[in-house]
Design a protein around this motif. Structure first.
Motif, PDB file in Angstrom:
ATOM      1  N   SER A   1      32.950  44.044  51.872  1.00 40.84           N
ATOM      2  CA  SER A   1      32.157  44.152  51.474  1.00 40.84           C
ATOM      3  C   SER A   1      31.569  42.886  53.239  1.00 40.84           C
ATOM      4  O   SER A   1      30.068  43.355  53.426  1.00 40.84           O
ATOM      5  CB  SER A   1      31.663  42.458  50.406  1.00 40.84           C
ATOM      6  OG  SER A   1      31.938  43.789  49.534  1.00 40.84           O
ATOM      7  N   ASN A   2      32.395  42.372  53.364  1.00 38.86           N
ATOM      8  CA  ASN A   2      32.061  41.658  54.781  1.00 38.86           C
ATOM      9  C   ASN A   2      31.765  42.436  55.941  1.00 38.86           C
ATOM     10  O   ASN A   2      30.884  42.533  56.959  1.00 38.86           O
ATOM     11  CB  ASN A   2      33.497  40.769  55.146  1.00 38.86           C
ATOM     12  CG  ASN A   2      33.282  39.674  54.319  1.00 38.86           C
ATOM     13  OD1 ASN A   2      31.975  39.273  53.848  1.00 38.86           O
ATOM     14  ND2 ASN A   2      34.160  38.677  54.328  1.00 38.86           N
TER      15      ASN A   2
ATOM     16  N   LYS B   1      40.678  41.192  44.386  1.00 37.10           N
ATOM     17  CA  LYS B   1      38.862  40.841  44.959  1.00 37.10           C
ATOM     18  C   LYS B   1      39.661  40.563  46.017  1.00 37.10           C
ATOM     19  O   LYS B   1      37.990  40.492  47.287  1.00 37.10           O
ATOM     20  CB  LYS B   1      38.916  39.590  44.015  1.00 37.10           C
ATOM     21  CG  LYS B   1      38.521  39.994  42.540  1.00 37.10           C
ATOM     22  CD  LYS B   1      39.072  38.224  41.849  1.00 37.10           C
ATOM     23  CE  LYS B   1      38.119  37.795  41.840  1.00 37.10           C
ATOM     24  NZ  LYS B   1      37.566  36.526  40.828  1.00 37.10           N
ATOM     25  N   THR B   2      39.640  39.928  46.483  1.00 38.10           N
ATOM     26  CA  THR B   2      40.113  39.721  48.404  1.00 38.10           C
ATOM     27  C   THR B   2      39.957  40.370  49.336  1.00 38.10           C
ATOM     28  O   THR B   2      38.819  40.520  50.414  1.00 38.10           O
ATOM     29  CB  THR B   2      41.436  39.161  48.749  1.00 38.10           C
ATOM     30  OG1 THR B   2      41.792  37.544  47.936  1.00 38.10           O
ATOM     31  CG2 THR B   2      41.520  38.199  50.023  1.00 38.10           C
TER      32      THR B   2
ATOM     33  N   SER C   1      35.947  41.624  49.189  1.00 38.67           N
ATOM     34  CA  SER C   1      35.312  40.913  49.822  1.00 38.67           C
ATOM     35  C   SER C   1      35.275  40.950  51.081  1.00 38.67           C
ATOM     36  O   SER C   1      34.309  40.937  51.903  1.00 38.67           O
ATOM     37  CB  SER C   1      36.205  39.659  49.359  1.00 38.67           C
ATOM     38  OG  SER C   1      35.441  38.447  50.160  1.00 38.67           O
TER      39      SER C   1
ATOM     40  N   ALA D   1      38.627  38.553  54.930  1.00 34.48           N
ATOM     41  CA  ALA D   1      38.116  37.488  53.901  1.00 34.48           C
ATOM     42  C   ALA D   1      39.729  37.269  53.788  1.00 34.48           C
ATOM     43  O   ALA D   1      40.556  37.492  53.992  1.00 34.48           O
ATOM     44  CB  ALA D   1      37.666  38.056  52.269  1.00 34.48           C
TER      45      ALA D   1
END
Length: 118
Positions: A60-61, A53-54, A57, A9
């Motif tokens: 989640s990926n 946040k990164t 992400s 991400a």
């Protein structure tokens, strides 16, 4: 061809100095996902919020692309904090002079991967 490992991400053009964000990244590099998220949650720095946040992400990926993964199986393989462009602003000084104020930006790249089998 090289085999792809990890899930990535990228957050770009974040208004934060890379020099201030890198020490936060050094703390969570090579840690487990849940441990890193707990550490980032309790850090007061602005960079901790941006990295969190990164990392979320990237996780989640990984979880969406590979349904057999679990959050406990992930770890932060790599974090890179790169320089971005700089916003140049004028700072008025005395006697009609001016200084240049540089607002630095950074790009955050996070790669998470699956832990080796236990």
């Amino acid at each position: 061809m090289a085999e792809k490992t990890g899930y990535k991400a990228v957050s770009k053009f974040l208004i934060a100095s890379p020099i201030k964000v890198r020490p936060v990244a050094d703390v969570v590099r090579r840690k487990g996902y849940t441990e890193a998220m707990a550490m980032l949650e309790n850090m007061p720095q602005k960079g901790a919020r941006l990295i969190k946040k990164t990392v979320k992400s990237a996780a989640s990926n990984a979880l969406n692309l590979n349904k057999s993964l679990d959050e406990d199986m992930l770890f932060i393989k790599d974090i890179r904090i790169d320089d971005g462009p700089r916003l140049k602003r004028i700072w008025c000084r005395g006697r009609g002079r001016a200084d240049v104020l540089l607002k630095r930006m950074c790009h955050i790249t996070v790669v998470v991967d699956e832990k080796a089998g236990k």
